[in-house]
Design an enzyme around this catalytic site. Structure first.
Site, short mmCIF file in Angstrom:
data_model
loop_
_atom_site.label_atom_id
_atom_site.label_comp_id
_atom_site.label_asym_id
_atom_site.label_seq_id
_atom_site.Cartn_x
_atom_site.Cartn_y
_atom_site.Cartn_z
N TYR A 1 0.42 -0.90 -0.50
CA TYR A 1 -0.07 0.31 -0.37
C TYR A 1 0.73 1.49 0.32
O TYR A 1 0.02 1.85 -0.05
CB TYR A 1 -0.77 -0.13 1.27
CG TYR A 1 -2.33 -0.70 0.75
CD1 TYR A 1 -2.96 0.13 -0.61
CD2 TYR A 1 -2.20 -1.85 1.45
CE1 TYR A 1 -4.17 -0.96 -0.58
CE2 TYR A 1 -3.97 -2.46 1.14
CZ TYR A 1 -4.23 -2.39 -0.29
OH TYR A 1 -5.69 -2.93 0.01
N ASP B 1 -2.59 -35.39 6.34
CA ASP B 1 -3.40 -36.16 5.91
C ASP B 1 -1.91 -37.23 5.22
O ASP B 1 -1.86 -36.24 4.70
CB ASP B 1 -4.09 -35.67 5.15
CG ASP B 1 -5.59 -34.62 5.20
OD1 ASP B 1 -5.94 -34.59 6.04
OD2 ASP B 1 -5.67 -34.13 4.52
N GLU C 1 -2.07 -30.59 10.77
CA GLU C 1 -1.98 -29.60 8.83
C GLU C 1 -3.28 -28.54 9.18
O GLU C 1 -2.92 -27.33 8.64
CB GLU C 1 -2.40 -31.16 8.16
CG GLU C 1 -2.57 -30.34 7.27
CD GLU C 1 -2.58 -30.90 5.97
OE1 GLU C 1 -2.59 -32.59 6.18
OE2 GLU C 1 -3.51 -31.05 5.16
#
Lengths: 485, 358
Positions: B100, B238, B186
């Site tokens: 910005y 996973d 996770e």
């Protein structure tokens, strides 16, 4: 009387002039070509248009090919498109009077082209030629109707041909028996269009002829005037050539190209409401020593094959005007007051047909070489599209780089930087301007020094001619410069 | 916070770079910035920690050539100017703050991110050294008390949610911890599951999640904990290529930030689960095995080509092969099919106690 309309009449006259110039260009002695438009006595609107030359004459064998309508289709297309609404009519008969230097008679012919498929050649009784001291030919046609378009066209054609500054050829236009009320009443007055005789055809002639033409016929500056002098000082020209003459060289076609630019000066810009205004590029095409409207096929080839973007051009449209000049408009505004491309393509010997691809390549090579030479002379006018994009980033980049110096709290670093840039120590605020100017300049110089084809200009400088890419920058620099969007 | 001498070193390097660029321009050349390139390597590189990335001989040259490179060098210089200001004023700014400061010039946040990476690579420093940070999205809970910017944070207090991981680890000092291990999960859903089941009340541990691929503050915070507490770290992801890739990011770092890999990587991480074999040994129903999708297969094939994975984590590499050969995957949530709190009450504890990790 008529079987042909104006476009055919104009086309025929154009062909007669082109043919006379071509014959005389192969003649080693000085020649005079006189185009005469004569108002026929007793007829309200009948004219004789004759093209007489003091060249080698027309031999019998050439006569078989010497039909005024035996011209390329693109030329007849141009005339039929441009002059379709005029009502000048021609009876389709061509009168020829000719003799060679060794001949003992003066031959007369009438060629009837009423049957377009099978022209009829009638040989008339010859006249005796007591002395073998002259040669030449006079070819004439008779036309009926308003003659203004024809007159304008012939006058304009003669003006354009003066660009070539043909060696040993005088070209003149005579008007005879014109009434006082006519717009063309300079009775029996010749207008000479071959001001300079030079020893041989060279590209410098083309360049000089183009500059003369601009000053005399476009700007209409009096010869030797202050304006003429200033213009000649400001104008810039780039030259290019493709093809090579010589006994052992197969090339039979030479293409010479000149690009002539007159930059809009700062005063002109101030006077103009918009400092960058549009400007059309004008293209004059000559084939075998005579101006010829550029065919659509050639124009497409030029648009497609020439790397215009490399020279900062983005073509929007291109079209021929009524005088056969091709006007090319650009997508963006330009800083040119005038830009003219002159192309002369001529055969050096008995030419055979050349493949379309080779013709296009010759044209492209010659034109790009001329543009390249001009770009090296005035790089800011021909900045390539990629270089322009680069320059757009320069203000941001120079601002940041200057900011890193000026906002540094290390005063000795600032002094060191000003030394590197050759700035006085007390002018540390000038960093941004200095860096921006230097970078803009580097981009211009590098853009103008792109790898090029070794052609005419290198040959002129003594380098061995070959159509291969040569490096004028080191490999790494070229790689650096090559843009990879 | 980088100490003053570090900031001064960086400022000196910036000056050197500016000097080089000016000399280029004075010589009639356009400025070119050469940046080291990193490639994955087979052997560990020297350094304070472990890195599987090494600088290759060829350098990347960013210059005024082509749209991408031109945009990159302009952004580089603009961010460098901002960084110089931050260092001189001893201030910090987020990557978003930097964007910005000149949104017209940058156009997109990714341009700023790239410029920051380029600057760190060029100046051979960590991102934190240039006083630019990214907002943290990670969470932490468990037996941990630390002081952040002078404020004590007790991670054991909010038992049902977790604390945001601090953005700047430079300002963090550890106060106390009785944890025996660090559990890295996770997904945030699994983190919340464990919070709801009061996992940290029943076990002396610290639980961290990066909520998917971990950001720099999360990895930096984990590295800080490991360095300070010397605790084992277990990863719960996973059993699919993306879960394993996330775990690899914690362990080896990422190629995009290879210049900072040594400071951000945690090589001691062990993979706790889930594995395809859990279906046999932990009573997870076979129906929970899901088929690998095409993008899973492509990801697995790409990961199998990483030589450093094969060399430094051969068991993980083997699991990846198994995923591909069976064409199946298993998600952590499958453990909950045994019972609602099986993950917190049985699965994790059992695995740690029985040393069932890779």
């Amino acid at each position: 009387m008529s079987s042909y309309n104006t476009s055919f009449a104009l086309c025929a006259v154009h062909h007669l002039i082109a043919n006379a110039i071509y014959r005389c260009s192969k003649w080693n002695l000085p020649s005079r070509i006189t185009v005469t438009v004569t108002h026929v006595d007793g007829c309200l609107s009948a004219y004789k248009i004759s093209v007489a030359d003091t060249g080698p004459g027309i031999c019998d064998t050439d006569l078989q090919e010497f039909y005024p309508l035996n011209i390329n289709s693109s030329l007849s297309d141009f005339f039929s498109e441009t002059f379709s609404e005029c009502s000048l009519r021609w009876d389709g008969v061509v009168s020829i009077t000719t003799t060679g230097i060794q001949e003992e008679k003066i031959r007369h012919y009438k060629i009837s082209l009423k049957d377009k498929e099978r022209p009829h050649i009638l040989e008339l009784h010859p006249d005796p030629k007591p002395k073998k001291t002259f040669s030449g030919a006079e070819v004439a046609i008779y036309a009926e109707g308003p003659v203004e378009d024809l007159m304008f066209y012939i006058q304009d054609l003669c003006e354009k041909i003066s660009i070539l500054q043909l060696s040993n050829i005088y070209l003149e236009l005579c008007l005879a028996n014109f009434w006082e009320s006519s717009r063309f009443h300079n009775n029996e007055t010749a207008i000479l269009y071959a001001p300079v005789i030079v020893e041989e055809m060279s590209i410098e002639q083309l360049s000089k002829g183009t500059i003369d033409y601009i000053s005399k016929f476009i700007y209409k500056y009096p010869c030797g005037s202050q304006e003429d002098h200033v213009f000649r000082h400001e104008v810039k020209t780039g030259k290019g050539k493709a093809g090579k003459d010589g006994i052992l060289i197969k090339t039979k076609w030479i293409v010479q190209t000149c690009v002539t630019v007159h930059e809009r000066q700062s005063v002109d810009q101030e006077l103009s409401s918009d400092s960058h205004t549009s400007c059309s590029m004008k293209l004059f095409f000559f084939e075998d020593f005579c101006f010829t409207p550029l065919s659509t096929a050639w124009l497409c080839a030029l648009q497609r094959n020439v790397d215009w973007a490399k020279f900062g051009f983005s073509i929007k449209s291109a079209q021929r005007d009524a005088s056969g000049i091709t006007n090319i408009d650009f997508e963006h505004s330009s800083n040119f007051k005038i830009i003219i491309i002159t192309i002369h393509r001529y055969s050096t010997r008995e030419s055979k047909r050349m493949g379309a691809r080779s013709q296009t390549k010759q044209l492209k090579d010659a034109l790009e070489e001329a543009l390249r030479e001009l770009k090296q002379a005035v790089p800011h006018l021909f900045l390539g599209a990629k270089a322009k994009k680069m320059q757009q980033c320069v203000p941001d980049l120079s601002k940041c780089l200057a900011g890193l110096i000026t906002t540094s709290m290390d005063s000795s670093f600032k002094i060191e930087c000003s030394k590197i840039l050759d700035l006085p120590p007390d002018e540390t605020n000038a960093f941004e301007v200095c860096i921006r100017k230097k970078m803009m300049s580097i981009i211009q110089v590098k853009d103008a020094s792109q790898p090029k084809m070794l052609t005419y200009n290198d040959e002129r400088n003594g380098s061995k001619y070959k159509e291969a890419e040569v490096k004028c920058y080191s490999e790494s620099e070229c790689e650096e410069w090559a843009l990879d969007d | 916070m980088a100490d003053l001498s570090t900031a001064q070193k960086i400022l000196k390097r910036i000056q050197d770079l500016v000097r080089e660029l000016l000399q280029d321009i004075a010589r009639g050349s356009l400025p070119v910035i050469s940046i080291d390139r990193f490639i994955p390597c087979d052997s560990l590189t020297d350094g304070d920690g472990l890195s599987v990335y090494e600088r290759c001989e060829s350098q990347e040259r960013i210059a005024l050539k082509g749209r991408t490179s031109t945009q990159r060098i302009v952004a580089f210089m603009r961010v460098l100017l901002i960084v110089q200001g931050l260092l001189q004023q001893e201030k910090h700014a987020s990557k978003r703050d930097v964007y910005y400061m000149d949104p017209r010039l940058f156009g997109d946040q990714v341009i700023v991110d790239q410029a920051i990476n380029d600057i760190c690579t060029k100046l051979k420093c960590a991102r934190s050294s240039i006083h630019v940070f990214s907002a943290s999205k990670g969470l932490v809970m468990g037996c941990l008390q630390y002081i952040d910017q002078g404020r004590l944070v007790d991670c054991s207090r909010h038992r049902l949610s977790g604390f945001p991981i601090p953005t700047l680890t430079d300002g963090v000092t550890l106060a106390m911890s009785e944890a025996e291990y660090i559990l890295l999960v996770e997904k945030e859903t699994v983190f919340q599951r464990l919070a709801n089941d009061g996992y940290c009340m029943k076990n002396r541990c610290i639980v961290i999640t990066g909520r998917g691929y971990p950001d720099v503050p999360t990895r930096s915070f984990l590295r800080l904990l490991v360095n300070a507490l010397h605790l084992p770290v277990y990863g719960l992801v996973d059993a699919d290529p993306y879960g394993l890739d996330i775990l690899c990011t914690y362990r080896f770092g990422s190629l995009a930030m290879a210049y900072d890999a040594e400071a951000l990587a945690t090589p001691s991480i062990r993979w706790l689960g889930v594995f395809l074999s859990d279906v046999r040994f932990h009573g997870i129903p076979v129906r929970c095995l899901l088929p690998l999708r095409e993008n899973d297969k492509r990801k697995a094939e790409a990961m199998l080509k990483r030589q450093y994975l094969k060399i430094h984590a051969p068991l993980w590499w083997g699991q990846l092969q198994e995923l591909l050969s069976t064409g199946t995957k298993l998600e952590i949530e499958a453990v909950s099919t045994i019972s609602f709190s099986a993950l917190a009450n049985e699965y994790i504890v059992s695995k740690i106690n029985n040393l069932q990790f890779l």
